[in-house]
Design a protein around this motif. Structure first.
Motif: not given
Length: 120
Positions: A106, A50, A102-104, A100, A108-110, A32
């Protein structure tokens, strides 16, 4: 599992430019948002920029107020990569910059963070 691989940080003089990149290796579905945050010593982490998924090169963008037209975020969806072009760098831009994603789903990876230092 997803790994974010960042590159492009370093030392630059005031007024100079740097380009950060972050590639997402692996996948858990559609992405996302992709973006960049930064954290300076003694300060909280803040949003730099972003970008949403949109078309092949990304969609809508938003930036931190301090950017003021100096930075440009872009993404290549085919490569799952996000870029941050930083121009007119100032000493106050010195910070660790974190990717950062964010996948759909929900999740999140950093990234591990890349140091940007602006100094003469």
């Amino acid at each position: 599992q997803v790994q974010l691989v960042e590159s492009g940080g370093g030392l630059e003089q005031p007024g100079g430019s740097l380009r950060l990149s972050c590639a997402a290796r692996g996948s858990i579905g559609s992405i996302n948002f992709m973006g960049w945050y930064r954290q300076a010593p003694g300060k909280e982490r803040e949003l730099v920029a972003r970008i949403t998924s949109g078309g092949p090169s990304g969609g809508s963008t938003n930036y931190g107020d301090f950017v003021k037209g100096r930075f440009t975020i872009s993404r290549d969806n085919a490569k799952s990569t996000v870029y941050l072009q930083m121009n007119s760098l100032k000493p106050e831009d010195t910070a660790v910059y974190y990717c950062n994603v964010q996948y759909r789903l929900g999740i999140t990876y950093w990234g591990q963070g890349t140091q940007v230092t602006v100094s003469s």
